[in-house]
Design a protein around this motif. Sequence first.
Motif, PDB file in Angstrom:
ATOM      1  N   GLU A   1       0.828  -1.205   0.000  1.00 34.54           N
ATOM      2  CA  GLU A   1       0.000   0.000   0.000  1.00 34.54           C
ATOM      3  C   GLU A   1       0.869   1.265   0.000  1.00 34.54           C
ATOM      4  N   ILE A   2       1.979   1.215   0.741  1.00 38.37           N
ATOM      5  CA  ILE A   2       2.910   2.355   0.696  1.00 38.37           C
ATOM      6  C   ILE A   2       3.377   2.572  -0.740  1.00 38.37           C
ATOM      7  N   ALA A   3       3.807   1.470  -1.374  1.00 39.82           N
ATOM      8  CA  ALA A   3       4.344   1.573  -2.731  1.00 39.82           C
ATOM      9  C   ALA A   3       3.276   2.074  -3.700  1.00 39.82           C
ATOM     10  N   ASP A   4       2.069   1.539  -3.586  1.00 35.18           N
ATOM     11  CA  ASP A   4       0.992   1.961  -4.490  1.00 35.18           C
ATOM     12  C   ASP A   4       0.701   3.443  -4.346  1.00 35.18           C
ATOM     13  N   ASN A   5       0.732   3.935  -3.098  1.00 33.03           N
ATOM     14  CA  ASN A   5       0.425   5.344  -2.891  1.00 33.03           C
ATOM     15  C   ASN A   5       1.563   6.254  -3.338  1.00 33.03           C
ATOM     16  N   ILE A   6       2.800   5.747  -3.222  1.00 24.32           N
ATOM     17  CA  ILE A   6       3.927   6.507  -3.757  1.00 24.32           C
ATOM     18  C   ILE A   6       3.754   6.633  -5.269  1.00 24.32           C
ATOM     19  N   GLU A   7       3.368   5.519  -5.879  1.00 27.09           N
ATOM     20  CA  GLU A   7       3.217   5.493  -7.320  1.00 27.09           C
ATOM     21  C   GLU A   7       2.142   6.495  -7.756  1.00 27.09           C
ATOM     22  N   MET A   8       1.025   6.490  -7.021  1.00 28.10           N
ATOM     23  CA  MET A   8      -0.091   7.349  -7.373  1.00 28.10           C
ATOM     24  C   MET A   8       0.292   8.831  -7.226  1.00 28.10           C
ATOM     25  N   ALA A   9       0.930   9.137  -6.085  1.00 29.46           N
ATOM     26  CA  ALA A   9       1.284  10.535  -5.818  1.00 29.46           C
ATOM     27  C   ALA A   9       2.340  11.024  -6.804  1.00 29.46           C
ATOM     28  N   ALA A  10       3.286  10.150  -7.161  1.00 31.27           N
ATOM     29  CA  ALA A  10       4.352  10.563  -8.063  1.00 31.27           C
ATOM     30  C   ALA A  10       3.811  10.780  -9.468  1.00 31.27           C
ATOM     31  N   LYS A  11       2.838   9.961  -9.844  1.00 30.98           N
ATOM     32  CA  LYS A  11       2.244  10.092 -11.168  1.00 30.98           C
ATOM     33  C   LYS A  11       1.634  11.490 -11.333  1.00 30.98           C
ATOM     34  N   ALA A  12       1.050  11.988 -10.243  1.00 32.62           N
ATOM     35  CA  ALA A  12       0.452  13.321 -10.287  1.00 32.62           C
ATOM     36  C   ALA A  12       1.500  14.381 -10.607  1.00 32.62           C
ATOM     37  N   HIS A  13       2.771  14.087 -10.291  1.00 37.06           N
ATOM     38  CA  HIS A  13       3.856  15.015 -10.607  1.00 37.06           C
ATOM     39  C   HIS A  13       4.553  14.645 -11.909  1.00 37.06           C
ATOM     40  N   ASN A  14       3.951  13.732 -12.673  1.00 34.74           N
ATOM     41  CA  ASN A  14       4.555  13.253 -13.921  1.00 34.74           C
ATOM     42  C   ASN A  14       5.896  12.545 -13.724  1.00 34.74           C
ATOM     43  N   TYR A  15       6.058  11.899 -12.576  1.00 39.95           N
ATOM     44  CA  TYR A  15       7.249  11.078 -12.369  1.00 39.95           C
ATOM     45  C   TYR A  15       6.819   9.613 -12.424  1.00 39.95           C
ATOM     46  N   SER A  16       7.706   8.743 -12.875  1.00 38.92           N
ATOM     47  CA  SER A  16       7.341   7.332 -12.844  1.00 38.92           C
ATOM     48  C   SER A  16       8.085   6.658 -11.693  1.00 38.92           C
ATOM     49  N   VAL A  17       7.525   5.551 -11.216  1.00 39.98           N
ATOM     50  CA  VAL A  17       8.060   4.874 -10.039  1.00 39.98           C
ATOM     51  C   VAL A  17       8.426   3.443 -10.394  1.00 39.98           C
ATOM     52  N   ILE A  18       9.604   3.000  -9.947  1.00 45.95           N
ATOM     53  CA  ILE A  18       9.966   1.594 -10.063  1.00 45.95           C
ATOM     54  C   ILE A  18       9.919   1.036  -8.650  1.00 45.95           C
ATOM     55  N   ALA A  19       9.034   0.070  -8.411  1.00 44.34           N
ATOM     56  CA  ALA A  19       8.934  -0.516  -7.072  1.00 44.34           C
ATOM     57  C   ALA A  19       9.470  -1.931  -7.099  1.00 44.34           C
ATOM     58  N   THR A  20      10.372  -2.252  -6.155  1.00 43.48           N
ATOM     59  CA  THR A  20      10.879  -3.620  -6.072  1.00 43.48           C
ATOM     60  C   THR A  20      10.744  -4.093  -4.636  1.00 43.48           C
ATOM     61  N   SER A  21      10.737  -5.415  -4.459  1.00 47.58           N
ATOM     62  CA  SER A  21      10.665  -5.975  -3.119  1.00 47.58           C
ATOM     63  C   SER A  21      11.927  -6.757  -2.824  1.00 47.58           C
ATOM     64  N   ALA A  22      12.502  -6.523  -1.646  1.00 46.44           N
ATOM     65  CA  ALA A  22      13.730  -7.231  -1.282  1.00 46.44           C
ATOM     66  C   ALA A  22      13.418  -8.502  -0.505  1.00 46.44           C
ATOM     67  N   ASP A  23      12.133  -8.765  -0.234  1.00 48.24           N
ATOM     68  CA  ASP A  23      11.734  -9.948   0.528  1.00 48.24           C
ATOM     69  C   ASP A  23      12.530 -10.083   1.830  1.00 48.24           C
ATOM     70  N   PHE A  24      12.780  -8.986   2.503  1.00 49.89           N
ATOM     71  CA  PHE A  24      13.490  -8.962   3.791  1.00 49.89           C
ATOM     72  C   PHE A  24      14.931  -9.448   3.698  1.00 49.89           C
ATOM     73  N   ASP A  25      15.522  -9.383   2.500  1.00 47.78           N
ATOM     74  CA  ASP A  25      16.899  -9.826   2.302  1.00 47.78           C
ATOM     75  C   ASP A  25      17.739  -8.585   1.991  1.00 47.78           C
ATOM     76  N   VAL A  26      18.606  -8.193   2.952  1.00 44.34           N
ATOM     77  CA  VAL A  26      19.366  -6.936   2.762  1.00 44.34           C
ATOM     78  C   VAL A  26      20.270  -7.003   1.556  1.00 44.34           C
ATOM     79  N   ALA A  27      20.884  -8.179   1.342  1.00 42.38           N
ATOM     80  CA  ALA A  27      21.809  -8.284   0.219  1.00 42.38           C
ATOM     81  C   ALA A  27      21.062  -8.002  -1.082  1.00 42.38           C
ATOM     82  N   LYS A  28      19.847  -8.538  -1.159  1.00 43.26           N
ATOM     83  CA  LYS A  28      19.031  -8.325  -2.354  1.00 43.26           C
ATOM     84  C   LYS A  28      18.664  -6.838  -2.481  1.00 43.26           C
ATOM     85  N   GLN A  29      18.349  -6.242  -1.338  1.00 46.50           N
ATOM     86  CA  GLN A  29      17.971  -4.837  -1.359  1.00 46.50           C
ATOM     87  C   GLN A  29      19.148  -3.968  -1.826  1.00 46.50           C
TER      88      GLN A  29
END
Lengths: 278, 480
Positions: free
Chosen positions: A8-36
Amino acid sequence: MNNPFFKEIADNIEMAAKAHNYSVIATSADFDVAKQQNQIKDFIVKKVSAIVLCPADSKAIGPAIREANAAGIPVFTADIASLDPQAKVVAHVATNNLEGGRMAADAMVEALGGKGNVAILDHPEVESVLLRTKGFEERLAELNKKPGNDVKVVAKLAGGGDKAKSFKVMQDIIQSHPDLNGVFAINDPSALGARAALENAGKAAQVKIIGFDGQPEGKKAIKDGKIYADPIQFPDKIGSKVVELIFQYLDGNEVAKQTLIQTALYRQADGAKDASLK
Amino acid sequence: MALPSLSSQPPTGSTGQLDGEGKPTLPRKQRSGSNVFKRLASDYGMVFALLLLGAFFSWQTWAPQQPVGTGAGEQVANLVRKSFPKGSRVLVAARGIPEDHAFATAAERTLKANGYEIAEVVRGAPIDARHALQRAIDGKQKVDVIAANSASAGWVIFQNLGTKFPALGNVLVVSPTTYHWPNFLKTDNLLNIANQIAVIAIIAIGMTMVIITGGIDLSVGSLIALSAVVATLFITKAAGAEAASAFGMTWCCLGGIAMCAALGFFSGVMITLFSIPPFIVTLAMMLVGSGLAYLFSQGQSIYQMPESFVWLGRGTAFAGIPNSVVLMLVLYLIAHIVMSNMSLGRYIYAVGGNREAARLSGVPVVAVLLIVYTLSGALAGLGGVVTASQLKSGSPNYGQMYELYVIAAVVVGGTSLAGGEGKIFGTLIGALIIATIQNGMNLTGVESYTQKVVLGLVILGAVLFDRLKHRGLFRFRRKA
């Protein structure tokens, strides 16, 4: 993103950023710091304008943030803060977990009518949860000073923040404390796991549950009377606030280092009115 | 052929398979005369797949790129010269990082040399640009143009300047023109891929050997965590935490690796002496390793590390290539030599091809298995040290599920889970294929649920491809 909260955080970031004409790339690290860390490196290669992070590990994420710092990309954190003193984070937005914990204590005393034995289903590996239990215990001590009030914490065990583990731990708690009256579970999955164990033991009516989060499943359980109340978080507000801060920063304004979003108590009556549960 | 004996057991010649001259023969012996190029050529299919993936992601990430540094500074100055008369006042805006310093310095120098006035050079954040503009207004000075690089040109502060700072009038922002190049093929990104896969690739060396012997090692993921925790714990407790010397840290890291090697050796003992299936033994060790890591660290991450601890994981001592990547390449080279030119390598293939036959032909099966599992543990420990160095901390939740990625790299690289065949360089290619897919999907913005599905299908596809290729190959061999 296994946890609907982060989604929900990511979705709302995406929505708010779109209003500013910015695009958002959202990824999940699945709680793995190395992946993050790898994902952050990929963001740096893509030369993004800003990075919003929910660190998988408050301390180990430091080097990755410093790499973004070195690449001149501003970093913002949401929900979980970075605890590396050398990593520069422009701003942090999170739930006021301490206040939320205090609300949980209010709800507990209200649910038990001021008297009873309670257990806490903890998850001490996480900073935000430590604040929740701290707030809960502090406020409970304050409330107990009122004449007639006597709510005792008789058990505090780690439920892992998930349903399956909380289910097992709750079963054990009922064995050692058959006279239990209430449980404070530090998030909705723990609360629902506890509820399942209580139903199994035929103690669902005797033990009142206070959860935390206000995820859809938790809200539904509150509406059905299975959980007494939740201090609910507002991931949507966290998401839109972060975007607001990013644009304040890029527009050359001072940005508050930390913004805390208040929780609100959500009881059965709120569930009945909640349009999202229909 | 004299077999250098690794155990005291003499070859049981009387019942073993012997060739005409009474020499023991090894099943599925390595083809002789192998060298790196031949080996790569025999992995042609996988290399081809890797190149194809690279081409695909290059095409997918074809994107406008922004010039940086001195070149960008000169370019932006020349753009200003084209559209503005001499004597115009220019505000140069850049971020406070070295790359941008070069840009700002070059732009300032070129503009000044051509008779332009520099209002101010901003080196910092958007807020510094706002202050600079405000100072110009306060000082009743005009700004005709802002020379920005592509990053600072994107600052929101420079949008709608006319409404935000009416006193300045119509200020234009000039930034360098972009060129096109795939994000995937940027040097930084290619080094990223190599760095991202280094840990998995290093551990995959041991796993390849284990799988060639017909076994499996499920404990490597947990051993990453254990070694990271033990090494960092030693550094904080025994080597002086943030003040630890390089020498002290080396010993602490070796301690972590030795601990994992010991657990690997223990697995080997269980597998050989008590004939417990490797799957079960290493599954148990996976739990033991993870549990020990949590016990030692009490569930917390250990982060009181000196700055120099990141040297192994993130430093670059050789031509800008990360040290972890150099280490990976060196280990692959050594492993390749061991597997193709040394008797230990031949024994490993022999044990996996047909254990009984190998035993009967005098291969010290027990010793070979002990060495292989110890090595797998030690390499997992090394992987843990590299991970700890990359993240400058140790934590018991490192390496979760890594055993599966390591096995995937080995299998995608063409090693058969049935044992007896496989190639070390194939595993490196397999690891690179997995890293390329992950990196490519991140760069093209594929979300993480889909990523897992794709990765799963790729592993399946690679094995299927390998199976089909092998069938063809075997038929061809029979004819010959």
